[in-house]
Design an enzyme around this catalytic site. Structure first.
Site, PDB file in Angstrom:
ATOM      1  N   LYS A 292       0.798  -1.233   0.000  1.00  0.00           N
ATOM      2  CA  LYS A 292       0.000   0.000   0.000  1.00  0.00           C
ATOM      3  C   LYS A 292       0.830   1.283   0.000  1.00  0.00           C
ATOM      4  O   LYS A 292       0.370   2.336   0.430  1.00  0.00           O
ATOM      5  CB  LYS A 292      -0.997   0.044   1.184  1.00  0.00           C
ATOM      6  CG  LYS A 292      -1.762  -1.211   1.471  1.00  0.00           C
ATOM      7  CD  LYS A 292      -2.160  -2.005   0.281  1.00  0.00           C
ATOM      8  CE  LYS A 292      -3.292  -1.465  -0.538  1.00  0.00           C
ATOM      9  NZ  LYS A 292      -3.576  -2.399  -1.681  1.00  0.00           N
ATOM     10  N   SER A 293       2.022   1.197  -0.543  1.00  0.00           N
ATOM     11  CA  SER A 293       2.924   2.355  -0.514  1.00  0.00           C
ATOM     12  C   SER A 293       3.116   3.014  -1.876  1.00  0.00           C
ATOM     13  O   SER A 293       3.900   3.955  -2.003  1.00  0.00           O
ATOM     14  CB  SER A 293       4.286   1.927   0.034  1.00  0.00           C
ATOM     15  OG  SER A 293       4.135   1.389   1.320  1.00  0.00           O
ATOM     16  N   GLY A 294       2.436   2.489  -2.896  1.00  0.00           N
ATOM     17  CA  GLY A 294       2.608   3.078  -4.227  1.00  0.00           C
ATOM     18  C   GLY A 294       3.194   2.100  -5.236  1.00  0.00           C
ATOM     19  O   GLY A 294       3.688   2.515  -6.302  1.00  0.00           O
TER      20      GLY A 294
ATOM     21  N   SER B  42      -0.444   8.007 -15.914  1.00  0.00           N
ATOM     22  CA  SER B  42      -0.263   7.424 -14.582  1.00  0.00           C
ATOM     23  C   SER B  42      -0.992   8.231 -13.499  1.00  0.00           C
ATOM     24  O   SER B  42      -0.801   7.992 -12.311  1.00  0.00           O
ATOM     25  CB  SER B  42       1.234   7.304 -14.240  1.00  0.00           C
ATOM     26  OG  SER B  42       1.841   8.567 -14.298  1.00  0.00           O
TER      27      SER B  42
ATOM     28  N   MET C 186      -5.599   5.772 -13.987  1.00  0.00           N
ATOM     29  CA  MET C 186      -5.272   4.416 -13.524  1.00  0.00           C
ATOM     30  C   MET C 186      -6.481   3.732 -12.889  1.00  0.00           C
ATOM     31  O   MET C 186      -6.647   2.524 -13.020  1.00  0.00           O
ATOM     32  CB  MET C 186      -4.106   4.459 -12.532  1.00  0.00           C
ATOM     33  CG  MET C 186      -2.745   4.547 -13.227  1.00  0.00           C
ATOM     34  SD  MET C 186      -1.381   4.516 -12.051  1.00  0.00           S
ATOM     35  CE  MET C 186      -1.529   2.877 -11.341  1.00  0.00           C
TER      36      MET C 186
ATOM     37  N   LYS D   1      -8.614   5.977  -2.895  1.00  0.00           N
ATOM     38  CA  LYS D   1      -8.655   7.455  -2.923  1.00  0.00           C
ATOM     39  C   LYS D   1      -7.410   8.051  -3.569  1.00  0.00           C
ATOM     40  O   LYS D   1      -7.477   9.099  -4.191  1.00  0.00           O
ATOM     41  CB  LYS D   1      -8.774   8.002  -1.497  1.00  0.00           C
ATOM     42  CG  LYS D   1     -10.137   7.849  -0.875  1.00  0.00           C
ATOM     43  CD  LYS D   1     -10.223   8.717   0.364  1.00  0.00           C
ATOM     44  CE  LYS D   1     -11.554   8.621   1.049  1.00  0.00           C
ATOM     45  NZ  LYS D   1     -11.544   9.319   2.346  1.00  0.00           N
TER      46      LYS D   1
ATOM     47  N   TRP E 164       5.510 -10.078  -9.005  1.00  0.00           N
ATOM     48  CA  TRP E 164       6.087 -10.174  -7.659  1.00  0.00           C
ATOM     49  C   TRP E 164       6.973 -11.412  -7.587  1.00  0.00           C
ATOM     50  O   TRP E 164       6.518 -12.539  -7.842  1.00  0.00           O
ATOM     51  CB  TRP E 164       4.982 -10.285  -6.610  1.00  0.00           C
ATOM     52  CG  TRP E 164       4.441  -8.985  -6.126  1.00  0.00           C
ATOM     53  CD1 TRP E 164       4.796  -8.337  -4.967  1.00  0.00           C
ATOM     54  CD2 TRP E 164       3.451  -8.153  -6.740  1.00  0.00           C
ATOM     55  NE1 TRP E 164       4.076  -7.158  -4.850  1.00  0.00           N
ATOM     56  CE2 TRP E 164       3.253  -7.018  -5.911  1.00  0.00           C
ATOM     57  CE3 TRP E 164       2.710  -8.252  -7.932  1.00  0.00           C
ATOM     58  CZ2 TRP E 164       2.344  -6.005  -6.229  1.00  0.00           C
ATOM     59  CZ3 TRP E 164       1.815  -7.236  -8.247  1.00  0.00           C
ATOM     60  CH2 TRP E 164       1.639  -6.141  -7.404  1.00  0.00           C
TER      61      TRP E 164
ATOM     62  N   SER F  74      -4.971   2.551   4.220  1.00  0.00           N
ATOM     63  CA  SER F  74      -5.120   1.867   2.930  1.00  0.00           C
ATOM     64  C   SER F  74      -5.103   0.341   3.119  1.00  0.00           C
ATOM     65  O   SER F  74      -5.892  -0.385   2.503  1.00  0.00           O
ATOM     66  CB  SER F  74      -3.975   2.320   2.016  1.00  0.00           C
ATOM     67  OG  SER F  74      -4.050   1.684   0.772  1.00  0.00           O
TER      68      SER F  74
ATOM     69  N   HIS G 197       7.598  -7.431  -2.036  1.00  0.00           N
ATOM     70  CA  HIS G 197       7.266  -6.857  -0.722  1.00  0.00           C
ATOM     71  C   HIS G 197       8.198  -7.444   0.351  1.00  0.00           C
ATOM     72  O   HIS G 197       7.966  -7.213   1.540  1.00  0.00           O
ATOM     73  CB  HIS G 197       5.825  -7.197  -0.327  1.00  0.00           C
ATOM     74  CG  HIS G 197       4.763  -6.466  -1.090  1.00  0.00           C
ATOM     75  ND1 HIS G 197       4.838  -5.131  -1.391  1.00  0.00           N
ATOM     76  CD2 HIS G 197       3.567  -6.890  -1.575  1.00  0.00           C
ATOM     77  CE1 HIS G 197       3.724  -4.772  -2.050  1.00  0.00           C
ATOM     78  NE2 HIS G 197       2.956  -5.825  -2.171  1.00  0.00           N
TER      79      HIS G 197
HETATM   80  S1  PPS Z   1      -0.246  -3.171  -3.208  1.00  0.00           S
HETATM   81  O1  PPS Z   1      -1.438  -3.998  -2.828  1.00  0.00           O
HETATM   82  O2  PPS Z   1       0.810  -3.273  -2.215  1.00  0.00           O
HETATM   83  O3  PPS Z   1       0.217  -3.466  -4.561  1.00  0.00           O
HETATM   84  O4  PPS Z   1      -0.807  -1.686  -3.148  1.00  0.00           O
HETATM   85  P1  PPS Z   1      -0.028  -0.388  -3.657  1.00  0.00           P
HETATM   86  O5  PPS Z   1      -0.153  -0.286  -5.121  1.00  0.00           O
HETATM   87  O6  PPS Z   1       1.331  -0.337  -3.060  1.00  0.00           O
HETATM   88  O7  PPS Z   1      -0.866   0.759  -2.965  1.00  0.00           O
HETATM   89  C1  PPS Z   1      -2.212   1.037  -3.275  1.00  0.00           C
HETATM   90  C2  PPS Z   1      -2.442   2.492  -2.904  1.00  0.00           C
HETATM   91  O8  PPS Z   1      -1.836   3.334  -3.900  1.00  0.00           O
HETATM   92  C3  PPS Z   1      -2.835   4.174  -4.450  1.00  0.00           C
HETATM   93  N1  PPS Z   1      -2.521   4.489  -5.855  1.00  0.00           N
HETATM   94  C4  PPS Z   1      -2.289   5.745  -6.293  1.00  0.00           C
HETATM   95  N2  PPS Z   1      -2.239   6.922  -5.642  1.00  0.00           N
HETATM   96  C5  PPS Z   1      -2.016   8.043  -6.389  1.00  0.00           C
HETATM   97  N3  PPS Z   1      -1.837   8.027  -7.729  1.00  0.00           N
HETATM   98  C6  PPS Z   1      -1.876   6.863  -8.421  1.00  0.00           C
HETATM   99  N4  PPS Z   1      -1.715   6.885  -9.729  1.00  0.00           N
HETATM  100  C7  PPS Z   1      -2.114   5.648  -7.689  1.00  0.00           C
HETATM  101  N5  PPS Z   1      -2.203   4.351  -8.035  1.00  0.00           N
HETATM  102  C8  PPS Z   1      -2.461   3.661  -6.900  1.00  0.00           C
HETATM  103  C9  PPS Z   1      -4.113   3.360  -4.283  1.00  0.00           C
HETATM  104  O9  PPS Z   1      -5.258   4.151  -4.440  1.00  0.00           O
HETATM  105  C10 PPS Z   1      -3.915   2.852  -2.861  1.00  0.00           C
HETATM  106  O10 PPS Z   1      -4.018   3.884  -1.893  1.00  0.00           O
HETATM  107  P2  PPS Z   1      -5.363   4.281  -1.128  1.00  0.00           P
HETATM  108  O11 PPS Z   1      -4.943   5.251  -0.057  1.00  0.00           O
HETATM  109  O12 PPS Z   1      -5.959   3.030  -0.554  1.00  0.00           O
HETATM  110  O13 PPS Z   1      -6.247   4.933  -2.142  1.00  0.00           O
END
Ligand code: PPS
Length: 288
Positions: free
Chosen positions: A45-47, A219, A224, A250, A78, A130, A100
């Site tokens: 959930k870090s991006g 992106s 997305m 979000k 992964w 998240s 991860h």
């Molecule tokens: S995972 O399951 O580990 O692969 O999840 P991960 O992709 O690391 O994290 C998911 C969160 O990233 C947000 N996300 C984004 N935020 C901003 N811009 C873009 N383009 C984007 N893509 C994915 C996604 O919404 C999840 O965060 P939250 O806070 O739940 O919305």
């Protein structure tokens, strides 16, 4: 047995059996990285998905064809997942691999390779929120009755994928040993263009301004979240229930303010200070 009910354990960390097997974890630990490999490493959930998309678009020079026709788990699989061996592409362009895993499991193999590592960290309050919603929708993760119960386990590091604190600190310490690009989710938000240019320099990929425009455009969160190759709507509802929460939920910085009570926030700050006292990393908690 239904793998949805299985939990695998490695180095004291619990991982969902739906995605991991004892063999896949062994394979990941023995994997030989090579020069040219690009490895995205994150605590969940870090991006991760955002970076997978950005890298796909960098290597397609902004053309969205691959990003909109191949699922992210095939483009940047992964390492520790059970399907990794079958989908890892050997073709044109670098192998993009995601993980991860915490540093103790992966850093030694990366140190003896010339792979490039991209580590993305996100402020842990937003990670916790998240991750909580992800637990609600991902049926292969344990159930928590409430956010407060989840938060307690998160702060104690007793959640799937282990402790956020150990993950971030462990990998940050590896900066000196690896060819690593460290960036935060919040920096990407704050100044996407600058972050993208820095990333392209790290990768040795010069870009024209119009290519950077295309990458930025494709992106963005609204784009997305409509792309079924990254929003996980290709996965069946009994594995990921999007009625509970969307995967692309979000995509903002500071959503924790809507979720943590004053007491929870004070407790979080206390644990954060204790656990991060030996680390000079700074996080952006809000963009306001
Ligand atoms: S995972 O399951 O580990 O692969 O999840 P991960 O992709 O690391 O994290 C998911 C969160 O990233 C947000 N996300 C984004 N935020 C901003 N811009 C873009 N383009 C984007 N893509 C994915 C996604 O919404 C999840 O965060 P939250 O806070 O739940 O919305």
């Amino acid at each position: 047995m239904d793998r949805m009910d299985v939990t695998e354990t490695i180095a004291g960390i619990q991982l969902p059996g739906h995605l991991h097997t004892a063999q896949s974890l062994q394979y990941a630990q023995e994997f030989k990285f090579r020069e040219g490999d690009i490895v995205i490493i994150t605590y969940p959930k870090s991006g991760t998905t955002w970076m997978q998309e950005i890298l796909t678009l960098i290597y397609s020079k902004g053309d969205p064809e691959v990003a909109t026709s191949v699922p992210n788990w095939e483009r940047a699989p992964w390492l520790e997942h059970m399907y990794f061996k079958d989908v890892l592409k050997e073709g044109e362009g670098p192998r993009i691999i995601t993980s991860h895993f915490p540093s103790e499991l992966l850093a030694p193999a990366l140190q003896i390779s010339k792979a490039k590592v991209i580590y993305i960290a996100r402020n842990p309050k937003d990670v916790a929120v998240s991750f909580y919603y992800f637990h609600k929708m991902a049926k292969f993760l344990p159930n928590f009755d409430s956010f407060s119960e989840f938060l307690q386990s998160f702060l104690e590091g007793k959640v799937s994928y282990g402790s956020w604190f150990q993950h971030v600190k462990g990998w940050h310490e590896q900066k000196k040993n690896l060819d690593m690009f460290y960036i935060t989710y919040e920096e990407l938000h704050k100044d996407f263009r600058r972050s993208l240019k820095k990333l392209c320099r790290f990768l040795g990929c010069p870009m024209y301004s119009r290519e950077l425009d295309e990458i930025e455009n494709h992106s963005r969160f609204p784009v997305m979240s409509q792309n079924c190759m990254v929003n996980y709507t290709l996965i069946s509802q009994d594995i990921m229930d999007h009625d509970q929460s969307k995967f692309m939920r979000k995509g903002i910085v500071g959503d924790w303010r809507e979720h943590l009570t004053e007491e929870q926030n004070a407790e979080f700050d206390k644990v954060f200070q204790e656990k991060m006292s030996d680390c000079d990393l700074r996080f952006i908690w809000s963009l306001e």
